[in-house]
Design a protein around this motif. Sequence first.
Motif, PDB file in Angstrom:
ATOM      1  N   ASP B  59      43.497  36.776  31.739  1.00 51.43           N
ATOM      2  CA  ASP B  59      42.769  37.365  30.846  1.00 51.43           C
ATOM      3  C   ASP B  59      43.322  38.583  30.543  1.00 51.43           C
ATOM      4  N   ASP B  60      44.127  38.241  29.038  1.00 54.20           N
ATOM      5  CA  ASP B  60      44.930  39.122  28.281  1.00 54.20           C
ATOM      6  C   ASP B  60      45.942  39.840  29.369  1.00 54.20           C
ATOM      7  N   GLY B  61      46.548  38.963  30.070  1.00 54.51           N
ATOM      8  CA  GLY B  61      47.591  39.534  31.083  1.00 54.51           C
ATOM      9  C   GLY B  61      47.418  39.490  32.341  1.00 54.51           C
ATOM     10  N   LEU B  62      45.896  39.760  32.876  1.00 55.40           N
ATOM     11  CA  LEU B  62      45.547  39.913  34.134  1.00 55.40           C
ATOM     12  C   LEU B  62      45.420  38.340  34.770  1.00 55.40           C
ATOM     13  N   ILE B  63      46.282  38.032  35.646  1.00 52.54           N
ATOM     14  CA  ILE B  63      46.304  36.841  36.118  1.00 52.54           C
ATOM     15  C   ILE B  63      45.472  36.978  37.472  1.00 52.54           C
ATOM     16  N   LEU B  64      44.539  35.898  37.637  1.00 56.85           N
ATOM     17  CA  LEU B  64      43.768  35.856  38.815  1.00 56.85           C
ATOM     18  C   LEU B  64      43.579  34.547  39.206  1.00 56.85           C
ATOM     19  N   ARG B  65      43.756  34.396  40.731  1.00 58.06           N
ATOM     20  CA  ARG B  65      43.501  32.859  41.236  1.00 58.06           C
ATOM     21  C   ARG B  65      42.228  32.948  42.224  1.00 58.06           C
ATOM     22  N   ASP B  66      41.888  31.845  42.822  1.00 56.34           N
ATOM     23  CA  ASP B  66      40.833  31.779  43.548  1.00 56.34           C
ATOM     24  C   ASP B  66      39.463  31.686  42.667  1.00 56.34           C
ATOM     25  N   ALA B  67      38.656  30.463  42.976  1.00 57.59           N
ATOM     26  CA  ALA B  67      37.577  30.211  41.848  1.00 57.59           C
ATOM     27  C   ALA B  67      36.570  31.633  42.380  1.00 57.59           C
ATOM     28  N   GLN B  68      36.352  31.745  43.746  1.00 55.54           N
ATOM     29  CA  GLN B  68      35.263  32.703  43.762  1.00 55.54           C
ATOM     30  C   GLN B  68      35.360  34.158  43.265  1.00 55.54           C
ATOM     31  N   ALA B  69      36.798  34.407  43.583  1.00 52.65           N
ATOM     32  CA  ALA B  69      37.144  35.620  43.206  1.00 52.65           C
ATOM     33  C   ALA B  69      37.048  35.948  41.577  1.00 52.65           C
ATOM     34  N   ILE B  70      37.479  34.713  40.951  1.00 52.74           N
ATOM     35  CA  ILE B  70      37.417  34.732  39.602  1.00 52.74           C
ATOM     36  C   ILE B  70      35.900  34.796  39.076  1.00 52.74           C
ATOM     37  N   LEU B  71      34.986  34.183  39.792  1.00 55.33           N
ATOM     38  CA  LEU B  71      33.616  34.503  39.338  1.00 55.33           C
ATOM     39  C   LEU B  71      33.129  35.991  39.540  1.00 55.33           C
ATOM     40  N   VAL B  72      33.659  36.550  40.504  1.00 53.27           N
ATOM     41  CA  VAL B  72      33.263  37.980  40.639  1.00 53.27           C
ATOM     42  C   VAL B  72      33.732  38.581  39.417  1.00 53.27           C
ATOM     43  N   TYR B  73      34.992  38.377  39.002  1.00 52.83           N
ATOM     44  CA  TYR B  73      35.729  39.192  37.910  1.00 52.83           C
ATOM     45  C   TYR B  73      35.044  39.012  36.682  1.00 52.83           C
ATOM     46  N   LEU B  74      34.636  37.603  36.476  1.00 60.49           N
ATOM     47  CA  LEU B  74      33.819  37.144  35.029  1.00 60.49           C
ATOM     48  C   LEU B  74      32.877  37.799  34.901  1.00 60.49           C
ATOM     49  N   ALA B  75      31.839  37.835  36.159  1.00 58.83           N
ATOM     50  CA  ALA B  75      30.645  38.356  35.961  1.00 58.83           C
ATOM     51  C   ALA B  75      30.710  39.870  35.624  1.00 58.83           C
ATOM     52  N   SER B  76      31.527  40.318  36.705  1.00 60.28           N
ATOM     53  CA  SER B  76      31.685  42.070  36.368  1.00 60.28           C
ATOM     54  C   SER B  76      32.146  42.288  35.032  1.00 60.28           C
ATOM     55  N   LYS B  77      32.847  41.691  34.450  1.00 64.32           N
ATOM     56  CA  LYS B  77      33.343  42.059  33.210  1.00 64.32           C
ATOM     57  C   LYS B  77      32.605  41.510  31.911  1.00 64.32           C
ATOM     58  N   TYR B  78      32.018  40.385  32.092  1.00 61.97           N
ATOM     59  CA  TYR B  78      31.356  39.876  30.722  1.00 61.97           C
ATOM     60  C   TYR B  78      29.893  39.842  30.950  1.00 61.97           C
ATOM     61  N   ASP B  79      29.262  40.073  32.131  1.00 65.66           N
ATOM     62  CA  ASP B  79      27.913  39.885  31.938  1.00 65.66           C
ATOM     63  C   ASP B  79      27.291  41.207  31.915  1.00 65.66           C
ATOM     64  N   ALA B  80      26.644  41.711  30.487  1.00 66.35           N
ATOM     65  CA  ALA B  80      26.256  42.749  30.119  1.00 66.35           C
ATOM     66  C   ALA B  80      24.904  43.220  30.875  1.00 66.35           C
ATOM     67  N   ALA B  81      24.180  42.291  31.308  1.00 65.39           N
ATOM     68  CA  ALA B  81      22.838  42.247  31.832  1.00 65.39           C
ATOM     69  C   ALA B  81      23.267  42.650  33.460  1.00 65.39           C
ATOM     70  N   GLY B  82      24.465  42.106  34.018  1.00 66.41           N
ATOM     71  CA  GLY B  82      24.893  42.754  35.341  1.00 66.41           C
ATOM     72  C   GLY B  82      23.886  41.932  36.360  1.00 66.41           C
ATOM     73  N   THR B  83      23.221  40.661  35.950  1.00 66.42           N
ATOM     74  CA  THR B  83      22.475  40.063  37.040  1.00 66.42           C
ATOM     75  C   THR B  83      23.334  38.989  37.802  1.00 66.42           C
ATOM     76  N   TRP B  84      24.273  38.364  37.163  1.00 63.44           N
ATOM     77  CA  TRP B  84      24.970  37.358  38.031  1.00 63.44           C
ATOM     78  C   TRP B  84      25.869  37.870  39.018  1.00 63.44           C
ATOM     79  N   TYR B  85      26.416  39.228  39.073  1.00 60.07           N
ATOM     80  CA  TYR B  85      27.216  39.786  40.082  1.00 60.07           C
ATOM     81  C   TYR B  85      26.415  41.223  40.252  1.00 60.07           C
ATOM     82  N   PRO B  86      25.390  41.449  40.814  1.00 59.24           N
ATOM     83  CA  PRO B  86      24.483  42.751  40.835  1.00 59.24           C
ATOM     84  C   PRO B  86      24.984  43.842  41.504  1.00 59.24           C
TER      85      PRO B  86
END
Lengths: 588, 215
Positions: B59-86
């Motif tokens: 993601d613009d140079g940030l390289i992440l591995r591990d599906a669960q870790a990436i879920l945490v990152y994506l939800a934290s960064k892109y979920d404006a409502a903050g429900t997916w990763y509260p």
Amino acid sequence: MLDLAKSRWHPIAAAHDLPLRHVFHGQLLGREFAVWRADDGYVNIWENRCLHRGVRLSIGINDGRELKCQYHGWRYSNRTAGCTYIPAHPADAPARTITNRTFAAIERYGLVWSAEEPQGEVPEVAGLAEGRLLALRGIPVNAPADVVAARLKGYRFQPSGRIDGSAAKVAVEAASTFSVVLRSSEADATTLAVFFVQPVDSNRSVIRGVLDGQVEGAARLAVLRHHNELLSRLRLAVEAEAAREPAPAPLEPVIERVSPELAEMPEESKHGRKATIRVEVARKWLAADGIAGFELRPIKGLLPTFQPGAHIDVHLPNGLIRQYSITNGPGESDSYVIGVKLERDSKGGSTCLHETVREGDVLAISEPRNNFPLRRDSVKTIFIAGGIGITPLLAMAQALNNQNLVHELHYFAQNEAQLAFPEKTSTLGASLKPHLGLSPDQTGAKLREILSGYGPDKHVYLCGPGPMLEAARHIAAEMGWPETAVHFEYFKNTNVIDDSTSFEVALARSCMTLTVPAGKTILEVMRDAGIDMPSSCEQGACGTCLATVIEGEPDHQDVYLNDAERKSGTKIMTCVSRAKSARLVLDL
Amino acid sequence: MITLYDYELSGNCYKLRLLMSMLGVDWKTVPVDFYPGREHKSDWFLRINPLGQLPVIDDDGLILRDAQAILVYLASKYDAAGTWYPRDNPALLGEVSQWLAFADGITATASAARLHDALFYDFDVEAARTGAHRLFRILDEHLWFGEQEGRDWICSASHPTIADIACFPYIMLSEEGGISRQDYPAIRRWCDRVKRIKGFTVMSGVFPAGPAKAA
């Protein structure tokens, strides 16, 4: 040993396993089921196998009215399991007889019961009162049912009123191969627990427990958890015991070959106008000004599967036979609903239904027949109904609405009071477009507006009074609609039939040559000669007695065929049409 | 723009496609020929992820591995409502993490059985299947009591979280590893609910659900 009796009722699911729009994956004695509750509450238990390619229907889609196979999209109707749609043949109605295997379904004690060939009633359990009980979580166990049932006799639990106690006395009140009845008592609290063991397969079972009495709120959850924990512990012990024995071979259910008449398009049926089904008028009401609605329920068994556009013959008490379209939406399979407009100056069919036939009366009807099939591969479908012509189009519009296919239903009537079946049309939302009180000229202008903008893969379906259909067909042709995209159904044939000719008819397959004299129809002459040809309206409107012409020039007098079909000279309606040539050869 | 190093048949890659689709995030895909090409063990891919595992995002140079870790990152960064990763609800966050670990267990069992059956991996398939059934029993019981308490999702919130997304794919694909879900009716109903989340998308072997009944 496992009792394989196919006649014995077993629970196969809990009632709470069947929420709306879900398909439960069941199994009994090795036979898998697709189990689903339709939106009208009916519980369907079917062979877990699509008739087409054998894919499990338990992964299919329950749309509330029909079950759709995930593989090629075959759709099967609520109740009958009759196939209603085959996407690979979008222009054809599937044979009404393509029907999946169904099994008995009864809900009792919070459980859903079935059997392959049930005899008698679902067992009554003394002390269990319907509506005043608690169904426990079903516990699947990898062990034979009789081993599980034997172990359950030693099950110890607290009565629901004393869940925190530890001194309950438990007595076995009854036991059999597949059930155990226990009573637990401590002080003033007592609970009856009935455990049914569902034989899933030779080495697999489900413990389905039911307690007497209702428990509410937090206490209810505590009771459910109490039994879940104890039964899970019992499961571990039984599974350990079963694992010490060699596992019995899995049961192999016989998947019956579907009989050819259920699996294939039917041969041309051999009977004439027969009314094989008896129905009761369950409800008669004023569906609109001048239109009576009739809900016809079967006296016994299920009604045959219908496709949108299908009609039935109604044999009336006064000897007349009349055709009425089925207005039902998909999955509404417990009755047929028809609409009858009162026509005082006709021969008395509608008058008889309006004035003589009452709720509770029994009528004889034919099986549904569809000569007005609906294509479902159209990018947009336009329905144009005039007055009572709404009836077949209403069934079609509900089918497309249920599949989210683009359509409009234009409904022409004199005034709002004449719009029939508001409870059905209201489900169509914005796709319903009523046009009220228009003069013939205004109607023409509105039809031009509706029919402007023909594009490939659009289809229009017309049903209404003769002059309106003529106008609509002319306008459609003017606006560039090809005949193959314009589908129509007339109420009746108002052509003056000329039956003064005499000619010869050769039946190629039957190796028979008949002479049709003036005053008799081809159909009548064939029937006299012992050829049993299906027919329905017998006035050239419905399309049932269609025959293929191999040779000779037909003299078309019907209103069923379109102009292209007439010009091709390859089809004839045998009830009214005749021959211009001296001889006709028919593929019969 | 997110770049997903992706293999179509991977349930772990599917988790990320699912969440990004549900969040309405755009991404582009770099296909990695996991089978039969073993491209995830190639030199160029090992430079991106030395573990030689999919998925990976850039993601613009940030390289992440591990599906669960990436879920945490994506939800934290892109979920404006903050429900997916509260992030503002510690108890719920603990639950989410607990079930993310459970999802790793599903991968180690159900996914392993599938790799054995479908891609000919040399695993102890019976042990993998037994392990998966043990986890499925636990999850089915959890979801059944959830339904009794009026809860639709894995964690005790009124909305789905990344725990649901992390568990879903290898449960849904379990039959490809010879693991039937017939004995887990509450899991089967939860699968229908996941499929009805707005933005749900399918992969090979995962079929859509029909619409729920309108209220």
